[in-house]
Design an enzyme around this catalytic site. Structure first.
Site, mmCIF file in Angstrom:
data_model
loop_
_atom_site.group_PDB
_atom_site.id
_atom_site.type_symbol
_atom_site.label_atom_id
_atom_site.label_comp_id
_atom_site.label_asym_id
_atom_site.label_seq_id
_atom_site.Cartn_x
_atom_site.Cartn_y
_atom_site.Cartn_z
ATOM 1 N N SER A 193 0.847 -1.196 0.000
ATOM 2 C CA SER A 193 0.000 0.000 0.000
ATOM 3 C C SER A 193 0.884 1.249 0.000
ATOM 4 O O SER A 193 1.650 1.441 -0.939
ATOM 5 C CB SER A 193 -0.968 -0.044 1.178
ATOM 6 N N GLU A 308 -9.325 -4.985 -3.543
ATOM 7 C CA GLU A 308 -8.806 -3.856 -2.772
ATOM 8 C C GLU A 308 -9.909 -3.226 -1.920
ATOM 9 O O GLU A 308 -10.158 -3.667 -0.816
ATOM 10 C CB GLU A 308 -8.146 -2.818 -3.699
ATOM 11 N N HIS A 385 -8.114 -5.333 0.327
ATOM 12 C CA HIS A 385 -6.839 -4.696 0.650
ATOM 13 C C HIS A 385 -6.244 -5.341 1.898
ATOM 14 O O HIS A 385 -6.936 -5.515 2.902
ATOM 15 C CB HIS A 385 -7.116 -3.213 0.892
#
Length: 475
Positions: A193, A308, A385
């Protein structure tokens, strides 16, 4: 050296930085919270990092060091992200194999945590490098300055302080990792990330040259921001101080971080409020342009999860980690709208970055390889995510994994994914074809339902409208 250590057995290394005393357990040695720079307090709070002097006495590295994070990004996060008090936030941890006499020196993985450049913790149990140590890799986790302290643009303050911290940490690794059994000429920098975005920024920077030899970006992107100039004015008004180093320096880090997160939540527009800025000596040009100009000799492994931020949560903001109970009481129309917003964010911020990076590096001799993580967590409603992290680190038994992945995450998928990443760190070329940023690019696919745990495919990053089954909309 004995290859197995008693639980908690003291282990000592003599490095250029000084004598460091850690703890061993079985085949693993841990040295935690080692300062690589002076504490960024007082006059050093908004200054370039200063190399830590040699330890005058043996340094106790038996516990995690202080974290830059004082306030977590959300009340509940997918990744367990402990905040550790203290001033020495510019520290790193080293997890290394116990035996070095017959197998070393070992390649090195330097891990950069995520958290929207505002939060996150290198002390997370999901980043425990024990499986890497088992497989002959020295794993280093790095802390760096966050938020205003790391990425604000202010007069008389160096830009991109968080990136400067990471560069100094890489210098420390180069100078000291041999004492821990690592090979300073085989360093892979990796992150997820915001950490993955930091990897791309370092790869695109002229300052990154020679500091690492391979790169991995997990759900990263081209997240360069403006330094939050307008945002800083709002922040200063909220705190009752001028938006300057003197104004913010008069407030505690915790107070500033809490105000940043409160303002970010109020905006709720998904935009990055603070992050790497373009136009200085580190990032003279945007990351995409920098990737075409620098790091061409550094192999890059890059990918994203399939969902995500469109895995069922109503909140869609960069680096938002999902609360597994969030959104359960929303009406179907609200869920559908949120899912659509999350899909746009997933595609534009994360998945589109993969072919863009491959296209920028099309002529790179070292090559770019793409992957897509598709296994849908039953707890989060999709390949959300962060859920790929316990698979890459092969830590399915770590705290918080059951809550995020459900009671029976597939161990064979973790074995395969970890083997791919460890092999890359060891210098092996991935077995699937290189990507060039064109339609039909090859990629490795992990965990797609109904398919083998690992499958080579093409076109998963092509810009198409993706649909998800209704069942995936439940949390």
């Amino acid at each position: 050296m004995n290859s197995l250590l008693a639980p908690g057995e003291p282990v000592t290394v003599h490095a250029p930085a000084g004598t460091v005393v850690g703890r061993g357990t079985g085949p693993v040695r841990r040295f935690l919270g080692i300062p690589y720079a002076e504490a960024p307090i007082g006059a050093r709070r908004f200054a370039a990092p200063v190399r830590r002097g040699r330890f005058p006495e043996p340094y106790d590295a038996s516990r995690h060091g202080a974290t830059s994070q004082r306030v977590p990004l959300f009340a509940t996060t997918t990744v367990p992200e402990p905040s550790v008090p203290g001033d020495d936030v510019l520290n790193l941890g080293v997890v290394a194999p116990a035996a070095t006499d017959d197998r070393g020196p070992f390649p090195v993985l330097v891990w950069i945590h995520g958290g929207a450049f505002l939060a996150g913790s290198p002390a997370s149990p999901w980043y425990d490098g024990r499986a890497f140590a088992r497989d002959g890799v020295v794993c280093v986790t790095v802390g760096y300055r966050l938020g205003v302290d790391g990425f604000a643009v202010m007069d008389d303050v160096p830009t991109n302080l968080g990136l400067r911290d990471l560069l100094l940490a890489l210098d420390w690794v180069r100078e000291n990792v041999a004492a821990f059994g690592g090979d300073p000429d085989r360093v892979t920098v990796a992150g997820q990330s915001a950490g993955g975005a930091a990897v791309l920024a370092l790869l695109s920077s002229p300052a990154g040259a020679g500091r690492f030899h391979r790169a991995v970006s997990v759900s990263g992107g081209f997240f360069a921001g403006s330094g939050g100039v307008g945002f800083l004015e709002q922040l200063g008004r909220r705190l009752g101080v001028p938006p300057t180093w003197a104004g913010f320096g008069g407030c505690s880090v915790e107070r500033v971080q809490r105000a940043v997160l409160d303002l970010r939540d109020e905006r709720a527009d998904g935009r990055l409020v603070l992050g790497p800025v373009v136009g200085d000596d580190l990032l003279p040009v945007p990351v995409g342009d920098g990737l075409a100009a620098h790091g061409q000799g550094v192999p890059l492994l890059m990918g994203a999860t399939g969902d995500e931020f469109d895995s069922g949560s109503s909140d869609a903001a960069e680096d938002r980690t999902e609360d597994s109970g969030e959104g359960a009481e929303e009406d179907p129309a609200a869920r559908t709208a949120a899912r659509a917003a999350g899909t746009r964010l997933t595609d534009t911020l994360f998945r589109a970055a993969c072919p863009r990076a491959a296209a920028a590096r099309r002529d790179a001799a070292a090559g770019t390889w793409l992957y897509s993580f598709e296994w849908p967590s039953p707890a989060l409603g999709g390949a959300a995510h962060c859920v790929d992290l316990p698979f890459f680190f092969d830590v399915l038994d770590a705290p918080g994994v059951t809550e995020a992945l459900g009671p029976n995450p597939p161990a064979d998928l973790a074995t395969a994914m970890h083997a791919d990443l460890a092999g890359f760190v060891h210098g092996r070329e991935p077995s699937w074809e290189r990507a060039a940023g064109v339609l039909g690019d090859p990629a490795r696919e992990y965990g797609r339902p109904g398919a083998a745990p690992v499958a080579d495919t093409t076109g998963v990053f092509d810009p198409v409208v993706r649909t998800r089954p209704e069942a995936a909309e439940t949390c």
